[in-house]
Design a protein around this motif. Structure first.
Motif, PDB file in Angstrom:
ATOM      1  N   ASN A  20     155.348 123.992 136.313  1.00  0.00           N
ATOM      2  CA  ASN A  20     154.866 124.769 137.379  1.00  0.00           C
ATOM      3  C   ASN A  20     155.560 125.916 138.178  1.00  0.00           C
ATOM      4  O   ASN A  20     154.891 126.696 138.690  1.00  0.00           O
ATOM      5  N   GLU A  21     156.949 126.020 137.763  1.00  0.00           N
ATOM      6  CA  GLU A  21     157.494 127.194 138.232  1.00  0.00           C
ATOM      7  C   GLU A  21     157.027 128.426 137.384  1.00  0.00           C
ATOM      8  O   GLU A  21     156.739 129.456 138.219  1.00  0.00           O
TER       9      GLU A  21
ATOM     10  N   GLN B 231     153.957 129.031 136.382  1.00  0.00           N
ATOM     11  CA  GLN B 231     152.714 129.390 136.912  1.00  0.00           C
ATOM     12  C   GLN B 231     153.145 129.810 138.390  1.00  0.00           C
ATOM     13  O   GLN B 231     152.100 131.010 138.494  1.00  0.00           O
ATOM     14  N   ARG B 232     153.751 129.531 139.088  1.00  0.00           N
ATOM     15  CA  ARG B 232     153.946 130.052 140.424  1.00  0.00           C
ATOM     16  C   ARG B 232     154.489 131.528 140.365  1.00  0.00           C
ATOM     17  O   ARG B 232     153.825 132.420 141.098  1.00  0.00           O
ATOM     18  N   GLN B 233     155.459 131.649 139.365  1.00  0.00           N
ATOM     19  CA  GLN B 233     155.985 133.223 139.256  1.00  0.00           C
ATOM     20  C   GLN B 233     154.814 134.197 138.468  1.00  0.00           C
ATOM     21  O   GLN B 233     154.701 135.163 139.160  1.00  0.00           O
TER      22      GLN B 233
ATOM     23  N   GLU C 106     151.487 133.780 139.224  1.00  0.00           N
ATOM     24  CA  GLU C 106     150.367 133.897 140.189  1.00  0.00           C
ATOM     25  C   GLU C 106     150.965 134.885 141.338  1.00  0.00           C
ATOM     26  O   GLU C 106     150.228 135.822 141.585  1.00  0.00           O
ATOM     27  N   TYR C 107     152.171 134.725 141.758  1.00  0.00           N
ATOM     28  CA  TYR C 107     152.777 135.432 142.752  1.00  0.00           C
ATOM     29  C   TYR C 107     152.839 136.888 142.368  1.00  0.00           C
ATOM     30  O   TYR C 107     152.440 137.995 143.167  1.00  0.00           O
TER      31      TYR C 107
END
Length: 375
Positions: free
Chosen positions: A257-258, A260-262, A264-265
């Motif tokens: 998930n980390e 994906q988070r990076q 996306e932002y």
């Protein structure tokens, strides 16, 4: 103020933000603090009560919740001035918190607006919004996340980024923590926490380097990024599923998930569209032949490679998944383009000043319920 609002909500069986605000706001009048801090405290209490209600509905036994970590959240009354953040603490009194050069450089960029702040005992977080033009994309690129690599590509080209160093860091940290022999639980917990934060920082840096390259290439080639939905993958690695303890620990420590988070932002910060496929669209992405559409066959002798019985070719499953994701994302991109462009605007999603939301009370990310620990 948060704990008092929680107590009032439990006593009156209230978990909605509106009803809790009407009930608690007058009860918090004896606190000598600006009124918008009280609204933030009520908002956080409402989030905790909503999480408690959800747990009760699921049949999970819960104790009376309470907030342990003091924090201050507000979207009103603050301003950035002379390289610092000035926040009101009482009538006519302000507290100035110095900001780092990196933070000042970010908020000084054109189009960047500071919407709210969160102040804890040892950390200051700023919620910012960035108005950027949306990048017009000509194609899509799929991102396949794996434990040891990150594969990005489409029909034209695929790229493979090695992340095996994150696995080595995790195994080394677990081995060091397991070697602690001191007969004091509190000391072992503190030391293990330090090693855990060190592991998180090193893993995050490796993922940052990789995701930065992925987003930069996507912007250069005007490609929308397609991400798969792999939520619930932890259920595959539980005790009793026929896997070894070491294997389950390695897979459950995977920070998918980390990444994906990076991605996306970073993509939204520069206006690049991000497409998140549903579970139905993600299903079978690594087992479908990109040439004929038949199901690929696996063989233990081939490792992570699969073969197609119709095409008679051997393919890498990670590259196959990236290509299939790019194709399915291209279909979604063509079918629902306006919502994707709105998603790529990169604005703040909190209920703060300037957002088109019907309430003026800031939203809160409800933490997990905190239970008292036995000493």
């Amino acid at each position: 103020m948060v704990n008092e609002s929680i107590r009032l909500g439990i006593a009156n069986n209230i978990s909605s933000l509106r009803r809790l605000s009407l009930l608690s706001y007058n009860q918090l009048a004896h606190y000598d603090s600006p009124s918008y801090y009280k609204l933030c405290a009520i908002s956080r209490a409402a989030g905790i009560l909503a999480s408690r209600k959800k747990s009760i509905r699921r049949g999970v036994p819960t104790r009376e919740p309470y907030a342990v970590r003091p924090q201050l959240i507000s979207c009103y009354g603050f301003k950035t001035k002379n390289g610092g953040l000035e926040i009101p603490i009482a009538r006519g009194k302000r507290l100035s918190i110095p900001l780092t050069k990196h933070t000042i450089g970010i908020i000084s960029q054109p189009g960047v607006t500071v919407r709210s702040f969160t102040l804890t005992r040892n950390r200051l977080c700023l919620c910012i919004a960035h108005d950027v033009p949306t990048t017009e994309c000509r194609s899509t690129v799929g991102v396949d996340r794996n434990l040891r690599n990150l594969t990005v590509g489409n029909d034209q080209e695929t790229r493979h980024y090695d992340l095996s160093e994150t696995v080595r860091i995790a195994s080394t940290t677990m081995r060091i923590v397991a070697s602690f022999k001191r007969d004091d639980v509190r000391i072992r917990r503190v030391i293990a926490s330090k090693y855990g934060m060190r592991r998180t920082a090193r893993t995050g840096h490796l993922l940052h380097t990789t995701t930065k390259t992925v987003v930069a290439l996507a912007v250069q080639r005007r490609q929308a990024i397609v991400l798969e939905d792999i939520r619930g993958i932890r259920c595959l690695y539980r005790k009793g599923n026929g896997q070894t303890r070491k294997y389950r620990g390695r897979m459950n420590g995977w920070s998918f998930n980390e990444a994906q988070r990076q991605i996306e932002y970073k993509a939204r910060w520069i206006g690049l569209p991000v497409i998140r496929l549903s579970r139905r669209e993600t299903r079978g992405s690594s087992m479908t032949c990109p040439r004929c559409g038949e199901r690929l066959q696996s063989d233990k002798r081939l490792g992570r490679k699969l073969w197609c019985g119709k095409c008679r070719v051997v393919m890498d499953r990670d590259r196959v998944a990236a290509v299939i994701l790019a194709r399915r994302g291209r279909v979604r991109f063509a079918r629902s383009r306006p919502p994707i462009l709105l998603e790529a605007q990169g604005g703040a999603v909190e209920a703060v000043k300037g957002n088109p939301t019907p309430t003026v009370i800031p939203g809160v990310d409800a933490p997990k319920l905190t239970r008292p620990t036995k000493s």
